[in-house]
Design an enzyme around this catalytic site. Sequence first.
Site, PDB file in Angstrom:
ATOM      1  N   TYR A  61      12.359   2.134  -2.364  1.00  0.00           N
ATOM      2  CA  TYR A  61      11.724   3.446  -2.227  1.00  0.00           C
ATOM      3  C   TYR A  61      12.767   4.514  -2.472  1.00  0.00           C
ATOM      4  O   TYR A  61      13.935   4.326  -2.096  1.00  0.00           O
ATOM      5  CB  TYR A  61      11.171   3.651  -0.809  1.00  0.00           C
ATOM      6  CG  TYR A  61       9.833   3.018  -0.564  1.00  0.00           C
ATOM      7  CD1 TYR A  61       8.658   3.699  -0.852  1.00  0.00           C
ATOM      8  CD2 TYR A  61       9.735   1.731  -0.037  1.00  0.00           C
ATOM      9  CE1 TYR A  61       7.414   3.117  -0.613  1.00  0.00           C
ATOM     10  CE2 TYR A  61       8.496   1.139   0.199  1.00  0.00           C
ATOM     11  CZ  TYR A  61       7.340   1.851  -0.095  1.00  0.00           C
ATOM     12  OH  TYR A  61       6.118   1.278   0.135  1.00  0.00           O
ATOM     13  N   ASP A  65       0.571   5.451   1.048  1.00  0.00           N
ATOM     14  CA  ASP A  65      -0.278   6.409   1.760  1.00  0.00           C
ATOM     15  C   ASP A  65      -0.741   7.541   0.840  1.00  0.00           C
ATOM     16  O   ASP A  65      -0.179   7.741  -0.235  1.00  0.00           O
ATOM     17  CB  ASP A  65       0.529   7.044   2.908  1.00  0.00           C
ATOM     18  CG  ASP A  65       0.516   6.175   4.148  1.00  0.00           C
ATOM     19  OD1 ASP A  65      -0.404   5.350   4.285  1.00  0.00           O
ATOM     20  OD2 ASP A  65       1.435   6.319   4.969  1.00  0.00           O
ATOM     21  N   ARG A 106       0.851  -1.183   0.000  1.00  0.00           N
ATOM     22  CA  ARG A 106       0.000   0.000   0.000  1.00  0.00           C
ATOM     23  C   ARG A 106       0.886   1.231   0.000  1.00  0.00           C
ATOM     24  O   ARG A 106       1.980   1.216   0.545  1.00  0.00           O
ATOM     25  CB  ARG A 106      -0.843   0.040   1.266  1.00  0.00           C
ATOM     26  CG  ARG A 106      -1.727  -1.159   1.415  1.00  0.00           C
ATOM     27  CD  ARG A 106      -2.313  -1.168   2.815  1.00  0.00           C
ATOM     28  NE  ARG A 106      -2.950  -2.449   3.071  1.00  0.00           N
ATOM     29  CZ  ARG A 106      -3.415  -2.836   4.240  1.00  0.00           C
ATOM     30  NH1 ARG A 106      -3.300  -2.026   5.283  1.00  0.00           N
ATOM     31  NH2 ARG A 106      -3.976  -4.009   4.384  1.00  0.00           N
ATOM     32  N   ARG A 165       9.843   7.267   5.698  1.00  0.00           N
ATOM     33  CA  ARG A 165       9.628   8.685   6.019  1.00  0.00           C
ATOM     34  C   ARG A 165      10.183   9.039   7.394  1.00  0.00           C
ATOM     35  O   ARG A 165      10.696  10.152   7.596  1.00  0.00           O
ATOM     36  CB  ARG A 165       8.133   9.018   5.918  1.00  0.00           C
ATOM     37  CG  ARG A 165       7.638   8.989   4.474  1.00  0.00           C
ATOM     38  CD  ARG A 165       6.119   8.979   4.375  1.00  0.00           C
ATOM     39  NE  ARG A 165       5.520  10.106   5.052  1.00  0.00           N
ATOM     40  CZ  ARG A 165       4.202  10.245   5.256  1.00  0.00           C
ATOM     41  NH1 ARG A 165       3.370   9.303   4.812  1.00  0.00           N
ATOM     42  NH2 ARG A 165       3.724  11.298   5.863  1.00  0.00           N
TER      43      ARG A 165
END
Lengths: 251, 251
Positions: B110, B51, B49, B197
Site C-alpha cells: 500500500y 474501502d 477489499r 490508515r
Amino acid sequence: MRYKITVEYDGTPFCGWQRQDGVDTIQQRLEKALLPLSKIPVTIYGSGRTDTGVHALAQVAHFDLNNDIDCFRIQECMNAYLREVPICVLSVEKVNNEFDARFSAVERTYIYKILNRRARACIDANRVWRVVPLLDNEKMHNTAQILVGKHDFSSFRAAGCQSNSPVKTMNSISVTRNGELIIVEVKARSFLYHQVRNIVGSLVNVGSGKWSEEDFAKVFQAKDRTLAGMTAPACGLYFAGVKYDMEKFCL
Amino acid sequence: MRYKITVEYDGTPFCGWQRQDGVDTIQQRLEKALLPLSKIPVTIYGSGRTDTGVHALAQVAHFDLNNDIDCFRIQECMNAYLREVPICVLSVEKVNNEFDARFSAVERTYIYKILNRRARACIDANRVWRVVPLLDNEKMHNTAQILVGKHDFSSFRAAGCQSNSPVKTMNSISVTRNGELIIVEVKARSFLYHQVRNIVGSLVNVGSGKWSEEDFAKVFQAKDRTLAGMTAPACGLYFAGVKYDMEKFCL
C-alpha cells in the site's frame, strides 16, 4: 500596493486562463475571489495564458489593491471563495510596482506528462496524454537537444500565434521516464503558441520509431508547421513555474 | 479456464471494492464488464477489499470462464465497457486453478500520499491527504521502523476487523518526501482493517511534533486502539500491488 500570487489549477473545467465573456476562465474566477477584499473590480495579470484544459502547478500573477492587506489573509480569503473550483492560491507576496508577472519573467518552465501504456489513463485521467506504442525516451531526450539555444521555431508554432518573431531561446529540454510515466520538461524565457505541445507531438514520433532523429532535425530546420507532428493534447501540459529576479522587486 | 487480472481504479465515486446491493462498487463494475464475453454471471475475486474512496494502482483479481478466450481480447473488451467509469484493466493472464488472488498473495503493498502544505489539494483533490503543519518525514520514517516484524497491531486495528488475530508481520515501511508530497509505503502479506490508515494517522502526530517517538512506541505497545491517532482519510490510500510466486501458477 502590488501583490504577486502563485496559483495552482486543474485546467480541465475551464476555457483557459484569460477572461472571456460567457465562459468560465481561471482569471475571472481569481478576480471574483478577490472581490470580497478589494470591494472594487481588480484585474489580475498572469505571467502567461494557458489554453483550455492546460494545468498549472505554479502560475504567477500580479494585481494592485488600494489598501494594504495582510498576504496570508488574502490567500485564505481567496481560497475560501475558490473552494468550489479546482483553483488554489499557493502563496501571496507584496512586491514593488516594478514587478510585472508577464514582463519581469526571466524563465518559464512547462512540463508535459505522457502515460506510456495500453490501458487508458484512469487515476490520471485528464492529467496525462496516454500514448500506446512503447516510446524510447532516451532517443526522445537526445533528439530534443537540437532545440536548445536560439532558433527559429516556426515548425512548432501554431497558427494564431501573436508573437512578433518565431525566434525563441530554449534554455533546456529533458525527457525522463519513471515507469509508465514520461516527463518532458522545457525551460525558456517565453514560448510561441502551442510550441511545447507541438514539440511533444513530434518527439513522440521519434520515440515510437515513426521518425528518425534526422527526420526530426529536418522538420525543425524546415521552419514549416505543416511538416511537424500532431499537437499533443492540452491535458498533459502543466505550466510548472516562472523565475524572476525577485531581489529587484522587494519592498 | 482461470484468469488473473490487474486493475487500476480511482476509488472516489465507488462504495469500495466489494459487491453490495444498491450501491456502485468496483467488483460489480468489473463483473458487468465481463458479462458480454462470459454470457453468464461470473464472480471476480479480489486479492483484498478496498474501502470507499481508496484507490488501486494494481489491484489483482481472478475469475473463471467456461471458454478459452484470448487475454488481450478480454482486456480490450472489459476496458471498452468500463469507458464511462474510472476503472481500467491493466493486464490479463491465464493461470492454473491453484491461483487465488487472495490466498496466493505473498506480499501486498500500500502507499499513502500526504500533501504537506497550507493550500488544499487542487490538481490532486481526492488523491492525497492534505496536512497543513510541516511534517518531519525523517522522524516519521525512523519512528515507523518499530513496526517492522511480527507484532500485535491492535492499536492500529479498526472496530469491525474480521481478522482472527491482531498479529501481523510487516515486511517494510518507509516514509519519503518529494517536495510537498510525502509517501508512506507499507509492505506485508496481509493487513488488519484500517491498519495502514491508522498507522499513517499516528505517524502524522509524530511528524507534526504532537507526539515524540516514544509516545508512538507507547501507543503501539499498549495494543489499545483508543490511544492511537486519527484514521487517515481514504482518499490518500492506494492499493499499490500484490506479489505472487507466479511460477507456481503457470499453465
